[in-house]
Design a protein around this motif. Structure first.
Motif, PDB file in Angstrom:
ATOM      1  N   TRP A  35       4.182   9.012   6.130  1.00 32.71           N
ATOM      2  CA  TRP A  35       2.925   9.007   5.382  1.00 32.71           C
ATOM      3  C   TRP A  35       2.933   7.958   4.281  1.00 32.71           C
ATOM      4  O   TRP A  35       1.965   7.225   4.090  1.00 32.71           O
ATOM      5  N   SER A  36       4.057   7.870   3.546  1.00 30.24           N
ATOM      6  CA  SER A  36       4.064   7.036   2.340  1.00 30.24           C
ATOM      7  C   SER A  36       4.092   5.548   2.659  1.00 30.24           C
ATOM      8  O   SER A  36       3.794   4.732   1.797  1.00 30.24           O
ATOM      9  N   SER A  37       4.479   5.180   3.896  1.00 30.50           N
ATOM     10  CA  SER A  37       4.568   3.757   4.202  1.00 30.50           C
ATOM     11  C   SER A  37       3.204   3.085   4.227  1.00 30.50           C
ATOM     12  O   SER A  37       3.114   1.874   4.080  1.00 30.50           O
ATOM     13  N   GLY A  38       2.145   3.857   4.443  1.00 24.99           N
ATOM     14  CA  GLY A  38       0.817   3.275   4.487  1.00 24.99           C
ATOM     15  C   GLY A  38       0.588   2.422   5.710  1.00 24.99           C
ATOM     16  O   GLY A  38      -0.178   1.466   5.687  1.00 24.99           O
ATOM     17  N   VAL A  86       0.815  -1.210   0.000  1.00 24.18           N
ATOM     18  CA  VAL A  86       0.000   0.000   0.000  1.00 24.18           C
ATOM     19  C   VAL A  86       0.851   1.263   0.000  1.00 24.18           C
ATOM     20  O   VAL A  86       0.324   2.359  -0.010  1.00 24.18           O
ATOM     21  N   ALA A  87       2.172   1.089   0.024  1.00 23.34           N
ATOM     22  CA  ALA A  87       3.029   2.273   0.122  1.00 23.34           C
ATOM     23  C   ALA A  87       2.967   3.073  -1.172  1.00 23.34           C
ATOM     24  O   ALA A  87       2.715   2.540  -2.249  1.00 23.34           O
ATOM     25  N   ASN A  88       3.209   4.375  -1.021  1.00 26.65           N
ATOM     26  CA  ASN A  88       3.346   5.227  -2.186  1.00 26.65           C
ATOM     27  C   ASN A  88       4.800   5.108  -2.637  1.00 26.65           C
ATOM     28  O   ASN A  88       5.695   5.688  -2.035  1.00 26.65           O
ATOM     29  N   LYS A  89       5.028   4.324  -3.712  1.00 26.09           N
ATOM     30  CA  LYS A  89       6.389   3.899  -4.065  1.00 26.09           C
ATOM     31  C   LYS A  89       7.346   5.072  -4.237  1.00 26.09           C
ATOM     32  O   LYS A  89       8.453   5.071  -3.709  1.00 26.09           O
ATOM     33  N   PHE A  90       6.897   6.083  -4.995  1.00 31.78           N
ATOM     34  CA  PHE A  90       7.794   7.190  -5.315  1.00 31.78           C
ATOM     35  C   PHE A  90       8.251   7.909  -4.052  1.00 31.78           C
ATOM     36  O   PHE A  90       9.451   8.066  -3.797  1.00 31.78           O
ATOM     37  N   HIS A 148      10.228   4.762  10.468  1.00 36.02           N
ATOM     38  CA  HIS A 148      10.915   3.843   9.559  1.00 36.02           C
ATOM     39  C   HIS A 148      10.554   2.372   9.809  1.00 36.02           C
ATOM     40  O   HIS A 148      11.317   1.473   9.463  1.00 36.02           O
ATOM     41  N   THR A 149       9.352   2.143  10.355  1.00 36.56           N
ATOM     42  CA  THR A 149       8.911   0.759  10.562  1.00 36.56           C
ATOM     43  C   THR A 149       8.934  -0.029   9.261  1.00 36.56           C
ATOM     44  O   THR A 149       9.368  -1.182   9.217  1.00 36.56           O
ATOM     45  N   GLU A 150       8.472   0.595   8.171  1.00 36.50           N
ATOM     46  CA  GLU A 150       8.305  -0.125   6.905  1.00 36.50           C
ATOM     47  C   GLU A 150       9.520  -0.011   6.000  1.00 36.50           C
ATOM     48  O   GLU A 150       9.423  -0.246   4.808  1.00 36.50           O
TER      49      GLU A 150
END
Lengths: 343, 163
Positions: free
Chosen positions: A141-144, A74-78, A233-235
């Motif tokens: 935010w991006s990690s989802g 679900v992460a926002n790759k970019f 930085h969990t993800e």
């Protein structure tokens, strides 16, 4: 030689030296963090890789390089891969304005021992720290993941809050130096006129703000393990995680370099000019003094981490807004009065 | 081509491309990210013009303050309401009329203005001291009034947040 070419070469040499210095210092900082934590807890610490475990940092980096890079579905790759870059960019570019020695003269040209002697140096550092917020916010935010998001939001709220008391503490320093140029701030602190002596309250608020800005314990709520797993930085895994790790330690070095520059006299070695050494030895001693002060502060950072428990989030905000902010304002008034008396 | 013009065109390219991305990208976060690059480009322009203080204040205020606030708003609302905030294309006709009128005004004023080039400062190092003394001497009233305005905004925000 062409002047322009000469300065380009000098700048490139400085960049190579400073960048390598940071990388080596960071790797050994991690080693010492583990060693000091071991001493604090009556353990041995890393001692297997190389003599006394001195090659441990390289083994760690190799391990991180070989790990699989996992990006959540679900992460926002970019933005997920952008965030570590921002963190590293900020961590490395800040060193450009920190003077680690007086000017030296080579082939008839004066070369300041810093990357760029800009007259808004301190503001440059503040601007970059405010960009550092983006790395953590984007990462969270991006990690989802909700742990990441909470960590990211906590961290940015914390950094924004402590930036204010940091700014006001710096204003007290600027009153004395009459300049935003780091070199002049250092020169203004000749002898024992260190800002830490002149304005101890400002020193205190700045050090606390530096701890909060670098997300170190007791202010490491963004990555509080019991509540948030790994925080923002969990993800992250593999080298992307390593980039955040590197940035955190590089920020610690900046934090201590800034404290030394602003409050502990930078490269000033009190009364060194009365010893009667040759200029080269004097400059060597001054550069050495800078690194000794910085090393002591880095030890202090680690020492605090393994001695003091973490604050609760509301306590952190209360300290930031109701204690540190008024104290830094008081310090500003004190600095203004002192500057008027001393003139 | 000198280094100066090269830097100018590089910053101009950054500004134009990122500004285009701001208005065209569907994801609001991408827009905010591109807006950060636009602010960087503008700061680069200021730095090229020798206005180093303005350049860095541009970064501190816009990138460090305003954009962070916008990002917070977008990120938090996006997650809480579970509805993605997207930008789309609609109302094409009224928008193009207004844009046409506005660009007409802009082009007219740009082409009719007599552009005078200021003399280059010999010592841009003192821009900070200059700005400080102008703010504290000539424009002290406006400066203080702006401070009061910000204080009012702060008190207002605090009182609204308390309700």
């Amino acid at each position: 030689m062409n002047d322009f070419l000469f300065y380009i070469i000098v700048a490139l040499v400085k960049i190579v030296i400073i960048a390598n210095m940071i990388l080596i210092t960071v790797s050994y900082l991690v080693y010492f963090e583990r060693k000091i934590s071991a001493w604090t807890q009556n353990r041995v610490g890393p001692n297997r890789v190389g003599y006394l475990g001195l090659l441990q940092p390289f083994a760690d980096v190799l391990k991180l390089l070989l790990k699989e890079d996992i990006v959540p579905k679900v992460a926002n790759k970019f933005i997920h891969s952008m965030a570590p870059f921002i963190a590293l960019f900020v961590a490395f570019t800040t060193y450009a304005v920190i003077p680690f020695g007086p000017s030296i003269t080579l082939w008839g040209k004066e070369i300041p021992l810093m990357m760029a002697d800009v007259n808004i140096g301190i503001l440059y550092v503040l601007a970059l720290t405010s960009i550092g917020v983006y790395a953590i916010t984007f990462a969270g935010w991006s990690s989802g993941s909700k742990y990441s998001l909470l960590g990211g939001i906590r961290s940015s709220a914390q950094m924004i809050s402590y930036e204010i008391s940091m700014g006001f503490s710096i204003a007290g320093v600027l009153i004395f130096s009459q300049s935003l140029r780091p070199m002049e701030i250092v020169i203004a602190q000749h002898g024992w006129m260190w800002n830490a002596v002149l304005q101890p309250v400002g020193f205190l608020t700045f050090v606390v703000a530096a701890f909060a800005e670098t997300n170190r314990l007791p202010f490491d709520l963004p990555e509080a393990e019991p509540e948030l797993v790994g925080g923002y930085h969990t993800e992250y895994s593999s080298m992307k995680f390593a980039a955040f790790f590197l940035a955190e330690y590089a920020n610690m070095i900046i934090g201590s370099a800034m404290i030394v520059t602003l409050y502990l006299g930078g490269w000033q070695f009190p009364y060194v000019e009365t010893f009667g050494f040759s200029p080269a030895v004097t400059i060597g001693l001054q550069v050495g003094a800078f690194f000794v002060k910085m090393g002591a502060l880095l030890f202090f950072f680690i020492w605090v981490r393994w001695s003091i428990p973490r604050f609760r989030y509301d306590q952190l905000m209360n300290i930031g807004w109701k204690v540190m902010f008024p104290l830094s304002l008081l310090n500003l008034i004190w600095a203004a009065i002192l500057a008027m008396i001393m003139k | 081509m000198t280094y100066y013009t090269f830097a100018f065109y590089a910053f101009a390219a950054i500004i134009l491309l990122s500004a285009y991305a701001v208005v065209t990208s569907k994801n609001v976060i991408y827009s905010a990210f591109s807006l950060m690059l636009t602010f960087f480009g503008v700061a680069g322009f200021y730095a090229l013009l020798g206005a180093d203080f303005i350049a860095i204040v541009q970064l501190i205020v816009y990138v460090g303050g305003i954009l962070t606030l916008m990002l917070f708003g977008v990120m938090l609302t996006n997650k809480i309401t579970e509805t993605e905030i997207k930008t789309g294309v609609f109302q094409v006709l009224p928008a193009s009329i207004i844009i046409g009128m506005f660009s007409g005004v802009l082009i007219a004023s740009i082409s009719n203005n007599r552009w005078t080039v200021a003399e280059k400062l010999n010592n841009p190092q003192n821009s900070l001291v200059g700005i400080g003394s102008i703010l504290m001497n000539e424009y002290i009233l406006i400066f203080e009034l702006l401070g009061v305005l910000l204080l009012i905004a702060l008190i207002g925000a605090a009182s609204i947040a308390r309700k």
